[in-house]
Write a protein that holds these residues in place. Structure first.
Motif, mmCIF file in Angstrom:
data_model
loop_
_atom_site.group_PDB
_atom_site.id
_atom_site.type_symbol
_atom_site.label_atom_id
_atom_site.label_comp_id
_atom_site.label_asym_id
_atom_site.label_seq_id
_atom_site.Cartn_x
_atom_site.Cartn_y
_atom_site.Cartn_z
ATOM 1 N N TYR A 635 29.839 97.383 27.797
ATOM 2 C CA TYR A 635 29.416 96.091 28.344
ATOM 3 C C TYR A 635 30.608 95.236 28.763
ATOM 4 C CZ TYR A 635 24.523 96.812 27.212
ATOM 5 O OH TYR A 635 23.236 97.284 27.189
ATOM 6 N N ALA A 636 31.720 95.345 28.042
ATOM 7 C CA ALA A 636 32.911 94.571 28.397
ATOM 8 C C ALA A 636 33.413 94.962 29.785
ATOM 9 C CB ALA A 636 34.006 94.784 27.353
ATOM 10 N N ILE A 637 33.413 96.259 30.068
ATOM 11 C CA ILE A 637 33.847 96.714 31.391
ATOM 12 C C ILE A 637 32.931 96.160 32.473
ATOM 13 C CG2 ILE A 637 33.994 98.775 32.858
ATOM 14 C CD1 ILE A 637 35.074 100.276 30.443
ATOM 15 N N MET A 638 31.620 96.189 32.206
ATOM 16 C CA MET A 638 30.676 95.663 33.195
ATOM 17 C C MET A 638 30.852 94.158 33.366
ATOM 18 S SD MET A 638 27.161 97.873 32.614
ATOM 19 C CE MET A 638 27.051 97.805 30.851
ATOM 20 N N PHE A 639 31.079 93.447 32.256
ATOM 21 C CA PHE A 639 31.262 91.997 32.342
ATOM 22 C C PHE A 639 32.518 91.642 33.136
ATOM 23 C CE2 PHE A 639 28.846 91.233 28.081
ATOM 24 C CZ PHE A 639 27.671 91.583 28.721
ATOM 25 N N GLY A 1208 30.392 101.108 33.158
ATOM 26 C CA GLY A 1208 29.824 101.048 31.813
ATOM 27 C C GLY A 1208 29.268 102.376 31.357
ATOM 28 N N ILE A 1209 28.641 103.085 32.276
ATOM 29 C CA ILE A 1209 28.026 104.371 31.916
ATOM 30 C C ILE A 1209 29.092 105.391 31.554
ATOM 31 C CG2 ILE A 1209 26.755 106.330 32.868
ATOM 32 C CD1 ILE A 1209 25.130 104.287 34.488
ATOM 33 N N THR A 1210 30.193 105.380 32.284
ATOM 34 C CA THR A 1210 31.249 106.366 32.040
ATOM 35 C C THR A 1210 31.733 106.295 30.596
ATOM 36 O OG1 THR A 1210 31.936 106.138 34.340
ATOM 37 C CG2 THR A 1210 33.485 107.201 32.837
ATOM 38 N N ILE A 1211 31.795 105.088 30.027
ATOM 39 C CA ILE A 1211 32.276 104.921 28.652
ATOM 40 C C ILE A 1211 31.323 105.578 27.653
ATOM 41 C CG2 ILE A 1211 32.872 103.216 26.887
ATOM 42 C CD1 ILE A 1211 34.855 103.430 29.184
ATOM 43 N N LEU A 1212 30.015 105.606 27.991
ATOM 44 C CA LEU A 1212 29.044 106.195 27.068
ATOM 45 C C LEU A 1212 29.308 107.678 26.830
ATOM 46 C CD1 LEU A 1212 25.696 104.552 28.254
ATOM 47 C CD2 LEU A 1212 27.142 103.886 26.343
ATOM 48 N N ALA A 1213 30.019 108.331 27.737
ATOM 49 C CA ALA A 1213 30.338 109.745 27.564
ATOM 50 C C ALA A 1213 31.256 109.956 26.369
ATOM 51 C CB ALA A 1213 30.989 110.306 28.828
ATOM 52 N N LEU A 1214 31.948 108.908 25.938
ATOM 53 C CA LEU A 1214 32.879 109.018 24.813
ATOM 54 C C LEU A 1214 32.184 108.797 23.473
ATOM 55 C CD1 LEU A 1214 35.837 106.950 26.330
ATOM 56 C CD2 LEU A 1214 35.450 109.415 26.460
ATOM 57 N N SER A 1215 30.884 108.527 23.485
ATOM 58 C CA SER A 1215 30.148 108.246 22.262
ATOM 59 C C SER A 1215 30.126 109.457 21.333
ATOM 60 C CB SER A 1215 28.711 107.832 22.600
ATOM 61 O OG SER A 1215 27.939 107.765 21.431
ATOM 62 N N LYS A 1216 30.176 109.190 20.021
ATOM 63 C CA LYS A 1216 30.047 110.272 19.043
ATOM 64 C C LYS A 1216 28.599 110.739 18.928
ATOM 65 C CE LYS A 1216 33.889 108.946 16.008
ATOM 66 N NZ LYS A 1216 34.251 108.532 14.631
ATOM 67 N N SER A 1217 27.700 109.882 19.334
ATOM 68 C CA SER A 1217 26.275 110.180 19.203
ATOM 69 C C SER A 1217 25.827 111.139 20.299
ATOM 70 C CB SER A 1217 25.469 108.879 19.294
ATOM 71 O OG SER A 1217 24.117 109.161 19.504
ATOM 72 N N GLN A 1218 25.221 112.250 19.869
ATOM 73 C CA GLN A 1218 24.721 113.204 20.847
ATOM 74 C C GLN A 1218 23.559 112.622 21.644
ATOM 75 O OE1 GLN A 1218 24.810 117.526 19.438
ATOM 76 N NE2 GLN A 1218 24.647 116.444 17.503
ATOM 77 N N ILE A 1219 22.767 111.798 20.985
ATOM 78 C CA ILE A 1219 21.619 111.226 21.689
ATOM 79 C C ILE A 1219 22.088 110.248 22.756
ATOM 80 C CG2 ILE A 1219 21.121 109.190 20.254
ATOM 81 C CD1 ILE A 1219 18.168 110.168 20.266
ATOM 82 N N PHE A 1220 23.209 109.578 22.515
ATOM 83 C CA PHE A 1220 23.783 108.709 23.538
ATOM 84 C C PHE A 1220 24.320 109.530 24.690
ATOM 85 C CE2 PHE A 1220 23.326 104.942 21.116
ATOM 86 C CZ PHE A 1220 23.637 103.888 21.947
ATOM 87 N N GLN A 1221 24.996 110.611 24.370
ATOM 88 C CA GLN A 1221 25.576 111.446 25.418
ATOM 89 C C GLN A 1221 24.503 112.046 26.311
ATOM 90 O OE1 GLN A 1221 27.965 114.352 23.400
ATOM 91 N NE2 GLN A 1221 29.223 112.820 22.357
ATOM 92 N N VAL A 1222 23.410 112.486 25.698
ATOM 93 C CA VAL A 1222 22.368 113.187 26.459
ATOM 94 C C VAL A 1222 21.418 112.206 27.133
ATOM 95 C CG1 VAL A 1222 20.400 114.764 26.274
ATOM 96 C CG2 VAL A 1222 22.506 115.240 25.009
ATOM 97 N N PHE A 1223 20.826 111.313 26.334
ATOM 98 C CA PHE A 1223 19.732 110.491 26.865
ATOM 99 C C PHE A 1223 20.194 109.180 27.494
ATOM 100 C CE2 PHE A 1223 17.635 113.211 23.747
ATOM 101 C CZ PHE A 1223 16.636 113.732 24.534
ATOM 102 N N TYR A 1224 21.417 108.783 27.212
ATOM 103 C CA TYR A 1224 21.890 107.547 27.828
ATOM 104 C C TYR A 1224 22.955 107.832 28.879
ATOM 105 C CZ TYR A 1224 19.149 105.262 24.263
ATOM 106 O OH TYR A 1224 18.099 104.843 23.492
ATOM 107 N N PHE A 1225 24.042 108.495 28.521
ATOM 108 C CA PHE A 1225 25.068 108.770 29.530
ATOM 109 C C PHE A 1225 24.502 109.616 30.681
ATOM 110 C CE2 PHE A 1225 28.185 111.978 30.988
ATOM 111 C CZ PHE A 1225 28.928 111.147 31.821
#
Length: 1276
Positions: A635-639, A1208-1225
């Motif tokens: 969100y900081a990058i988007m802001f 903002g989306i690109t940063i989500l690829a660095l998430s430790k959460s698999q559900i974030f990587q798959v369903f959000y990124f």
């Protein structure tokens, strides 16, 4: 001649000897081998030897008549002269209690078995087929028993299929000393006559033959087949206990073959043909139109006016100069009036907001504060049941019914233990038999280490609100208060969880006769046994009073070769409580201590995967906390981007003047305020939030809100103030131009989201409600508060004051106003390029190709949610899930619940459910049993445990189980020795029948309170205490359940299929017995959504598209065709999302459905602004109108949504959460890229081909409105 008489004499003498021996044996056959009981057995404590006696049979004493009639009715005639007395009959009855309880379900089987023992004990013809071979003074200590092979085989065949309902095993597994599959006609009898089984006081050696052996005629009495009824009126055995009575084995229907054409997937073939056909027609039409126009224009007659050329792209708009009120249609006029009304309203409103900024901003803040005040009542739901299962869903209602009648499903803490050691060892049984290989995990040293771990876990002490909590405080103890030991499903419970029992062995200094190997092999074949058949005589039954089934305690074995196991499974079932936060809190505290202990446990010889009931929820919470940093950075990058990109810098000197950092921050705060207002309003009404709402809605509203902010600001930056026009009039006019487009997109999304709230899935419904309201509040704040802030910022900029430091003023200077780079790029390069005549067909071909591919694979998107995706990459639960699917051989328990109302005290009600003699072939137990025969299809692994059938066996008068004190009527356990204890039912023909009416209810509570023991293994307390819901004062039976297990389930499709098949079976049972039965398992509430998710997805997205179409039609000024094009483009984006999901292995579930609903909303932003700009354009042809729309709106959409989200989306690829990587990124990236390409590339091209014709009334109004202004010259 002299020799012949000698030979004749010898022959005659030999013949006489034979005759005399036969006569002697015949005479001897009329005598006994024993009679009465004498000395105590040396080898079996509490048993006596029979007395040596070779005289004739003796009349039975009168006190033995009832016993004889009960046990051996075939001898109950005449003077009852037998070779046994009443004491021997009493001993026989005691020895046959367990076989009676387990085999009397099948009358033919039990009759044959009693025949075997009655002939042995009492037959007046004993000496004909028995030979006493060893004596000890007056005691017979060893005999040979000659048994006909025909009789032996017939008895085994009648008994081999009999079930033991409480243990889901065949009865012979408990009575043969080995697994039922290894039991046969001879070794079963050998086991029963083996002195080591603890029941036979002396050695009996069976000899099997159908012909006389050594002068003995084998006992070959008449037998009954299990399909035959007995002469006393007993019926034939049930199908469950007699395979021959079942008819042919059920055959599962053939699998539906995949739909193919010429061996290729049918959808692929169809879409290839469709796409090829489209390309041929499309390219042909484009080439035909191009050739026609070229030939016409170059003909000798000169060019023909475009307006008369039906194939011309310019044929949609007559010369603007000829447009008058009289030439416009009714629809055009109505559309223009609606458009003008919107423009006027928004213009006046915008002007007001700029003139009265303090009033508008203060009012907005007050409204936002009032709405956000509801956040103090905010509740966040993390309960998976609340998230994924609607209260009105079938699975949820069935769960609530189960919990309210039987208590909630128990909690579990579980270990799956393997070893890095690869050693295997061979066990050679002392008493013969083939060598048995054992896996390394069953090494005694390893077992001792595992037992140490298990005992350490048992001794864990947790603290809850200052109070100590131990395992005994929370564990499942089914026999409490008589036995308070915790249920621990572990192989070590075969050894009573004791190091001493594990080391127990029998032998001498040279050989080991029996040790933990032999005990283990016996217990895995007869887990409910109270006494193994080895010389150890150790119990197999767990310390908690119930069996440890090997398929629950072992893993990694093949078939039923449990000795090959590669994993040990230890399960600690814990009590669960309904609406009792204190006791649940204690369980949670202990589980937390358990997890902490296991995380710190180290043993180089053991590899342990573990989990508890709270593990998944804990790890999801930890995952959410660990991803806060990633989300904040996103969100900081988007802001930062929004704050910097919103300004248009004309020169370096005016960087701080022309920047819009403060305005951008204000816009972001408005977006966040709309989110907080939405959350607050619903919190006032007590609607709980979910993590999906918190994680997704800010992303969605930011996309919608930022897009609108960029449109307003960039339109203002490109606009020239008209002569005599003040700032508030200019911004009002700009708002009048762009606000209808913003209103169109926001209102379309709001209606679409609110329709999505009709979904039955709580996660989707909650998201849709919160999102719809947040988007609409954001729109209201943008056309009010943001417009006022824009007016203030414009005054600051015109006064040459610095952004942020507004008190600082730059000196006046002449500045040239220029367009932004992005606007120039879209206007000069991008728009003209994609609308070139040769580029447009390529774009159409590519996008239709993408659509065709996505349609072809849409039915191949997997359904479900891999539970591993919900865990962080470094979660210990991932190892547990991996081992669970790798080692476990049995799935979750499944309960077939019979709802309240069935009359079990009537024969009709009993027959509808039970599985024994006389029960219906379509009864509940029988149908579940039949389903277990084809477990690969039905996913039902075993015969169900049936409290009703075990109750019938327990209450039989022949059994010693059901007794009561004659004086008080209280229950008398079988282990109690008291002459005042009498049997519950008389030994009469009626008494032998099933209990009905008052008798049924009188003895049932006794059965449910009876603990199993060595004299009565049918006590129902351990197995069925919670299976029967009795009415107050035990007046009648309410709801009950019959439990079995699913086959091993590893992936989402397995769980979905198991739920589907269990419901089909339950529905069949309901129809057959005429009473409601449903299937329940703990995972049903989570997987029920997948039964209908394909339909729910289609309905939700269709409703959203329909809402978008209706709203677009109205707000575009009744431009029906324009609304169709918007809806078609959004539909293409959604279909292409399914193509991306298939390519990227994203399954369809509630999370991805939320994203698809959000995709539908965001796609409106990409499409509606372009289409509206096209519809109000007054350029002369479709290409020019599409180019103008793309140039003016495309840059705002691209900078407002695409660029904002991409970072903002690109940063989500660095998430430790698999559900974030798959369903959000992955899904967010696909949403933005597909939305941008369709909205900014495909849609303008589509509009250039088949866009709606220009609205003549709008042209006339525009000409009139701009007459005499600079804009008139620009438009013309």
């Amino acid at each position: 001649m002299g020799v012949l008489p000698g030979k004749t004499l010898s022959s005659i003498l030999f013949f006489i000897i034979l005759l005399s021996e036969g006569h002697f044996r015949w005479v001897e056959a009329q005598h006994c081998v024993w009679y009465g009981e004498c000395g105590e057995s040396v080898k079996v404590h509490g048993k006596k030897y029979n007395c040596n006696y070779t005289g004739p049979p003796k009349p039975l004493e009168s006190q033995g008549y009832d016993l004889l009639k009960e046990l051996c009715p075939g001898y109950d005639y005449g003077n009852r002269s037998l070779c046994c007395d009443a004491n021997q009959l009493n001993t026989l009855k005691g020895s046959l209690q367990l076989p009676l309880q387990f085999l009397s379900r099948c009358p033919a089987c039990f009759f044959n078995l009693m025949n075997l023992f009655c002939e042995l004990t009492c037959s007046p013809h004993q000496s004909q087929f028995m030979n006493a071979t060893e004596f000890n003074v007056t005691n017979v200590v060893e005999v040979q028993y000659y048994i006909g092979q025909t009789f032996t085989n017939a008895m085994y065949n009648a008994c081999k299929d009999v079930q033991a309902p409480s243990s889901n095993l065949k009865a012979l597994s408990l009575l043969c000393g080995r697994d039922a599959k290894d039991c046969n006609a001879t070794n079963w009898i050998q086991y029963m006559f083996n002195i080591d089984n603890g029941q036979v006081p002396f050695s009996i050696t069976p000899i099997f033959s159908d012909v006389p052996v050594s002068g003995y005629t084998p006992m070959n009495n008449k037998t009954y087949d299990c399909t035959e009824g007995l002469e006393d009126g007993s019926g034939s055995c049930s199908c469950q206990d007699c395979a021959k009575a079942c008819g042919p084995k059920p055959v599962p229907p053939p699998l539906t073959p995949p739909w193919t054409i010429l061996g290729i997937d049918a959808m692929t073939v169809i879409m290839w043909i469709s796409y090829t056909t489209f390309l041929l027609f499309f390219i042909g039409a484009v080439l035909g139109a191009w050739c026609y126009r070229k030939r016409t224009v170059m003909s000798e007659y000169g060019p023909i006016l475009d307006s008369t050329d039906p194939l011309s792209l310019n044929g949609d708009n007559p010369d603007q100069g000829n447009v008058t009120h009289e030439t416009t249609s009714c629809c055009d006029t109505m559309g223009e009036c609606f458009e003008n009304a919107l423009r006027t309203v928004f213009s006046c409103w915008g002007s007001f907001c700029v003139r009265r900024p303090s009033l508008v901003i203060l009012g907005s803040l007050m409204v936002v504060a009032a709405c956000s005040g509801g956040l103090v009542y905010m509740r966040i739901t993390t309960d998976p049941v609340e998230l994924w299962s609607a209260p009105t869903s079938q699975a949820r209602q069935e769960k609530d019914y189960f919990d309210s009648h039987f208590g909630p499903f128990f909690r579990t803490a579980q270990l799956i233990i393997t070893t890095p050691l690869n050693d295997t060892f061979i066990y050679s049984p002392y008493f013969g038999g083939s060598d048995v290989p054992f896996g390394a995990i069953l090494d005694k040293g390893i077992l001792h280490q595992v037992l140490d771990l298990q005992l350490d876990i048992e001794s864990l002490i947790a603290t809850y609100e200052g109070e100590s909590v131990t395992l005994k405080d929370i564990c499942l103890a089914p026999l409490a208060p008589y036995n308070n030991n915790c249920t621990i499903l572990s192989v070590l419970n075969y050894f009573q969880n004791s190091h001493a029992e594990l080391d127990h062995s029998a032998g001498d200094e040279f050989y080991v006769y029996a040790d933990f190997h032999s005990h283990f092999l016996y217990c895995v074949s007869a887990p409910a046994s109270l006494n193994d058949t080895t010389v150890l005589h150790d119990p197999c039954l767990g310390t908690y009073g119930g069996p440890i089934f090997p398929w629950l305690a072992l893993g990694g074995y093949d078939e039923t070769n449990y000795n090959n196991a590669t994993a040990l499974v230890i399960t600690f079932p814990l009590n669960n409580y309904l609406n009792d936060s204190v006791r649940v809190g204690k369980a949670l505290a202990w589980e937390k201590e358990f997890i902490k202990f296991m995380k710190n446990f180290k043993n180089p010889n053991l590899t342990i995967a573990f989990s508890s009931e709270r593990s998944i929820e804990d790890e999801i919470d930890r995952e959410s906390n660990s991803d806060i940093g990633t989300i904040v950075v996103s969100y900081a990058i988007m802001f930062i981007y929004i704050s910097l990109a919103l300004g248009h810098i004309n020169s370096c000197r005016r960087v701080m003047v022309d920047s819009k950092i403060s305005l951008g921050i204000a816009g972001i705060l408005i977006v966040l305020s709309s989110v907080s207002s939405s959350l607050g309003i619903f919190s006032y009404f007590g609607i709980p939030l979910t993590l999906i709402v918190i994680e997704v809605i800010p992303f969605l509203v930011l996309a919608v809100g930022v897009d609108n902010i960029f449109i307003i600001v960039q339109t203002y930056q490109r606009d020239e103030r008209m002569p005599q026009e003040e700032l508030h009039q200019q911004i009002g006019r700009i708002l009048g131009d762009v606000a209808p487009s913003m209103f169109l997109s926001s209102f379309s999304e709001t209606v679409a989201f609110f329709l999505g709230a009709l979904s039955s899935m709580p996660a989707v419904r909650t998201f849709s409600m919160f999102a719809g309201l947040a988007v609409f509040i954001d729109f209201l704040l943008q056309i009010s508060c943001f417009v006022s802030l824009l007016g203030l910022d414009a005054r600051r900029q015109e006064g040459n004051r610095l952004d942020i430091l507004c008190c600082v003023k730059l000196p006046e200077g002449q500045e040239t106003k220029t367009d932004s780079f992005l606007f120039r790029f879209f206007k000069k390069i991008f728009a003209p390029f994609i609308l070139k005549e040769w580029v447009r067909p390529i774009i159409v071909a590519v996008f239709v190709g993408m659509l065709s591919f996505s349609i072809a694979v849409v039915n191949k998107v997997e359904i479900g949610l891999d539970q591993q995706l919900s865990m962080p990459d470094d979660s210990y639960v991932l190892d547990y899930f991996k081992n669970l699917s790798m080692y476990l051989h049995t799935g979750a328990p499944v309960y077939f619940v019979v709802e309240d109302g069935l009359d079990y005290s009537s024969l009709e009600g009993q027959n509808a459910v039970c599985g024994g003699v006389g029960c219906s072939n379509n009864s509940l137990v029988q149908q579940v049993y039949s389903a277990s025969l084809i477990s690969n299809y039905t996913t039902i692994a075993f015969t169900p445990s049936s409290w009703l059938d075990d109750y019938f066996d327990w209450v039989k008068p022949q059994s010693s189980c059901c007794r009561y004190y004659n004086a008080s009527g209280d229950f008398c356990n079988a282990s109690v020795v008291n002459p005042s204890c009498v049997r519950c039912r008389p030994l009469t023909p009626k008494g032998k029948q099933r209990p009905e009416g008052e008798d049924f209810m009188r003895f049932l509570p006794m059965f449910l309170s009876d603990n199993p023991n060595i004299k009565c293994g049918k006590g129902g307390h351990a197995a069925y205490a919670t299976a029967v819901d009795l009415y107050p004062n035990n007046t009648r039976v309410g709801a009950t359940y019959f439990m079995t297990y699913h086959t091993i389930l590893k992936e989402s499709p397995d769980y979905i299929d198991a739920l589907k098949m269990a419901r089909i079976l339950a529905d069949n049972i309901t129809q057959s017995i005429g009473h409601k039965v449903f299937a329940y398992s703990i995972f049903y509430v989570f997987y029920e959504q997948y039964l209908t998710i394909a339909r729910d997805t289609a309905v939700n997205l269709s409703l959203s598209l329909a809402a978008i179409f209706v709203v677009s039609t109205v707000l575009l000024g009744f431009e029906l065709w324009a609304a169709v094009l918007v809806s078609v483009t959004i539909a293409m984006i959604l279909v292409n999302m399914f193509g991306v999901m298939w390519l990227w292995n994203i399954s369809l579930n509630a999370v991805s459905l939320v994203n698809l609903v959000m995709c539908c909303g965001i796609s409106v932003e990409f499409c509606s602004h372009i289409v509206r700009a096209f519809s109000i354009s007054v350029k002369k042809n479709r290409v020019d109108r599409a180019e103008e729309a793309l140039a003016h709106m495309g840059s705002s959409v691209f900078s407002g949504i695409t660029l904002t989200k991409f970072g903002g989306i690109t940063i989500l690829a660095l998430s430790k959460s698999q559900i974030f990587q798959v369903f959000y990124f992955r899904m967010y990236l696909a949403i933005v890229l597909l939305g941008a390409t369709h909205g900014l590339i495909f849609l303008p091209v589509l509009l250039s081909y088949i866009g709606p014709s220009v609205n003549k009334a709008k042209v006339f109004a525009a000409n009139k409105r701009n007459a005499g202004t600079e804009r008139e010259r620009l438009l013309n």
